[in-house]
Enzyme design. Structure first.
Site, short mmCIF file in Angstrom:
data_model
loop_
_atom_site.label_atom_id
_atom_site.label_comp_id
_atom_site.label_asym_id
_atom_site.label_seq_id
_atom_site.Cartn_x
_atom_site.Cartn_y
_atom_site.Cartn_z
N ASP A 135 42.38 9.95 -12.44
CA ASP A 135 41.78 10.21 -13.74
C ASP A 135 41.69 11.72 -13.96
O ASP A 135 41.19 12.46 -13.10
CB ASP A 135 40.38 9.59 -13.82
CG ASP A 135 39.85 9.54 -15.23
OD1 ASP A 135 40.66 9.51 -16.18
OD2 ASP A 135 38.62 9.51 -15.41
N HIS A 142 35.81 17.55 -24.94
CA HIS A 142 34.96 16.76 -24.05
C HIS A 142 34.41 17.63 -22.92
O HIS A 142 33.20 17.59 -22.63
CB HIS A 142 35.75 15.60 -23.46
CG HIS A 142 35.02 14.84 -22.40
ND1 HIS A 142 33.90 14.07 -22.65
CD2 HIS A 142 35.23 14.75 -21.05
CE1 HIS A 142 33.46 13.53 -21.53
NE2 HIS A 142 34.25 13.93 -20.54
N GLU A 206 34.06 5.78 -21.26
CA GLU A 206 34.96 6.90 -21.53
C GLU A 206 36.23 6.32 -22.13
O GLU A 206 36.94 5.54 -21.48
CB GLU A 206 35.26 7.70 -20.26
CG GLU A 206 34.06 8.48 -19.77
CD GLU A 206 34.38 9.46 -18.67
OE1 GLU A 206 33.56 10.39 -18.46
OE2 GLU A 206 35.43 9.32 -18.02
N GLU A 208 39.86 6.47 -23.07
CA GLU A 208 40.97 7.24 -22.52
C GLU A 208 42.30 6.56 -22.81
O GLU A 208 42.35 5.41 -23.24
CB GLU A 208 40.80 7.42 -21.00
CG GLU A 208 39.45 7.99 -20.60
CD GLU A 208 39.38 8.35 -19.12
OE1 GLU A 208 40.45 8.47 -18.49
OE2 GLU A 208 38.25 8.52 -18.62
N ASP A 240 37.04 4.05 -18.83
CA ASP A 240 36.59 4.43 -17.49
C ASP A 240 35.06 4.43 -17.50
O ASP A 240 34.43 5.46 -17.71
CB ASP A 240 37.14 5.80 -17.11
CG ASP A 240 36.95 6.11 -15.64
OD1 ASP A 240 37.01 5.18 -14.83
OD2 ASP A 240 36.73 7.29 -15.31
N ARG A 244 26.15 7.64 -15.55
CA ARG A 244 25.88 9.07 -15.64
C ARG A 244 24.77 9.53 -14.70
O ARG A 244 24.80 10.66 -14.20
CB ARG A 244 25.53 9.44 -17.08
CG ARG A 244 26.62 9.17 -18.09
CD ARG A 244 27.88 9.93 -17.80
NE ARG A 244 28.89 9.72 -18.85
CZ ARG A 244 30.13 10.18 -18.79
NH1 ARG A 244 30.53 10.85 -17.73
NH2 ARG A 244 30.99 9.94 -19.77
N GLN A 247 26.33 9.61 -11.29
CA GLN A 247 27.30 10.70 -11.30
C GLN A 247 26.62 12.07 -11.19
O GLN A 247 27.07 12.94 -10.44
CB GLN A 247 28.13 10.65 -12.59
CG GLN A 247 29.17 11.76 -12.73
CD GLN A 247 29.86 11.74 -14.08
OE1 GLN A 247 29.54 10.93 -14.95
NE2 GLN A 247 30.82 12.63 -14.27
N LYS A 260 31.80 6.29 -10.85
CA LYS A 260 33.00 5.94 -11.59
C LYS A 260 33.74 4.73 -11.00
O LYS A 260 34.47 4.05 -11.71
CB LYS A 260 33.98 7.12 -11.57
CG LYS A 260 33.46 8.38 -12.24
CD LYS A 260 33.64 8.30 -13.73
CE LYS A 260 33.42 9.66 -14.37
NZ LYS A 260 33.70 9.64 -15.81
N THR A 264 37.07 0.12 -13.97
CA THR A 264 37.88 0.80 -14.97
C THR A 264 38.68 -0.28 -15.69
O THR A 264 39.44 -1.01 -15.06
CB THR A 264 38.84 1.82 -14.34
OG1 THR A 264 38.08 2.80 -13.62
CG2 THR A 264 39.67 2.50 -15.40
N GLU A 365 28.22 12.14 -25.06
CA GLU A 365 28.39 13.13 -26.12
C GLU A 365 27.84 12.63 -27.45
O GLU A 365 27.21 13.40 -28.19
CB GLU A 365 29.88 13.45 -26.30
CG GLU A 365 30.55 14.04 -25.08
CD GLU A 365 32.06 13.99 -25.21
OE1 GLU A 365 32.62 14.95 -25.77
OE2 GLU A 365 32.66 12.99 -24.77
#
Length: 418
Positions: A135, A142, A206, A208, A240, A244, A247, A260, A264, A365
């Protein structure tokens, strides 16, 4: 095929791709003959089979090869795409041209129509066996947003970000097909009293774009940017999922790990690069100049418009064309140390985010670290994902002859921690 793409791919436009399909409902569909994504499906109690989508039907390619309508050395009779992916671009192109011919020439209708299965009757499976998963972190918008949220008062981008495509190796064994429920992960989190262990309370997404490798490379050899289309078969959408809070506690100094690796999600359809020939556009200028091995001429990204739905409500539309690092550069960097490619490798772009709040590809975000809740249509407010929430990511791209093609959606629903 556009002139710029002919230069970048070095290939001719496919004859007949502009023709109209005789398949009911295919004309005007974002899954018409200008698209033709590949997948693996189960129909009733039959074994998994390779198919290609046309409108709201799946053409059974395993059956087509069995009766001699398509020739691929038996690769289309396998339960995953891997054997077909390994054949390389000349065979990919030949099969695609043949499928277009079968679906557009009415003379083939009597033989082909019995091999069409209604999409509503099939179960989509993981289309390829994932060899390795990488990844990246390729959106400047971002990365800048995350820098402001995680490191307030410091420069948004770290000093290396515009010199090297940042990435990490993920967990291939937890890549799942769209529709697979996602169990809320547990792990260590920081608190005022010290580390605690429990279910994540800041579960995120996420949005992607992923690239599926077909042709492998030898250990110790680099893959230059110019060879991107010789190794990469096609594109999938990726979610993904990210915890948080886990993480944030674990990522220093070695980066993403358990925050993570729990899941996925990828779409059940792999869109061939040839279907995206008219979606290649100039990528953002890069300053400072990149290292020689990262130079790609022409410097092209993809004009994909993603859409993120949270419990059925569209909350963001991330634009992939704004990505700072291109797919070809990512592949070149992935192999610059001599790491070999394997058939079935998946590498993802990293979160796709544009310059506006309505263009971001993560809820980190969208809610600015959880400080600005999003109010959904049902009146509920969300910062991060709650149990029972469903997220769906879709995307469209310009196709040949002014058509619009769709990438296979990726969707998932959050289940309680176990």
């Amino acid at each position: 095929m556009s002139e710029r793409t002919e230069r970048s791919e070095g290939r001719e436009a496919m004859p007949g791709q502009h023709d109209v399909s005789w398949v009911s409902g295919a004309a005007g569909s974002p899954y018409g003959v200008t698209n033709l994504p590949y997948g693996v499906f189960r129909h009733g109690d039959r074994e998994p089979r390779i198919g290609v989508r046309i409108g709201d039907f799946v053409l059974d390619l395993a059956g087509a090869e069995t009766v001699g309508l398509v020739l691929a050395g038996g690769a289309l009779g396998r339960p995953t795409l891997n054997a077909f992916l390994a054949l390389g671009r000349p065979q990919w192109t030949a099969v695609r041209q043949r499928v277009v011919e079968l679906l557009t020439d009415p003379a083939h209708r009597p033989a082909v129509e019995p091999l069409l299965v209604p999409l509503r009757e099939v179960e989509l499976l993981l289309p390829f066996e994932v060899a390795d998963y990488v990844d990246f972190y390729s959106s400047e918008h971002h990365a800048g947003n995350v820098g402001q949220i995680f490191r307030p008062g410091q420069p948004p981008l770290l000093p290396n970000w515009k010199h090297v495509p940042i990435g990490y190796h993920g967990r291939a064994g937890t890549v799942v097909v769209s529709g697979t429920p996602v169990v809320r992960p547990s792990g260590q989190r920081a608190s005022a009293q010290g580390p605690t262990t429990g279910a994540s309370v800041r579960l995120d997404i996420e949005a992607e774009v992923g690239f599926v490798v077909g042709v492998p490379s030898r250990l110790g050899e680099r893959v230059p940017t110019a060879d991107f289309a010789d190794h990469v078969f096609g594109v999938v959408l990726v979610n993904d999922w990210s915890a948080r809070d886990i993480q944030a506690w674990e990522y220093q100094p070695l980066g993403p790990f358990l925050g993570k690796s729990f899941a996925t999600s990828v779409s059940g359809w792999v869109t061939p690069l040839e279907a995206l020939a008219d979606a290649f556009v100039p990528a953002p200028d890069q300053d400072p100049p990149v290292q020689d091995y990262l130079r790609d001429t022409p410097h092209l990204g993809l004009d994909l418009t993603l859409s993120v739905e949270w419990n059925g409500e569209r909350v963001a539309e991330p634009p992939f064309a704004t990505m700072y690092w291109t797919p070809a550069q990512q592949l070149a960097h992935l192999t610059v140390n001599g790491a070999s490619l394997r058939t079935g490798d998946l590498y993802a772009s990293g979160t796709v985010s544009g310059p506006e709040r309505a263009q971001v590809g993560s809820f980190l975000e969208l809610t600015w670290g959880g400080s600005e809740p999003v109010k959904l249509a049902d009146g509920s407010e969300r910062t991060f994902l709650e149990d029972g929430d469903t997220v769906t990511i879709t995307a469209t791209a310009p196709g040949r002859d002014g058509t619009t093609i769709a990438l296979g959606e990726v969707t998932g629903t959050v289940l309680p921690a176990r």
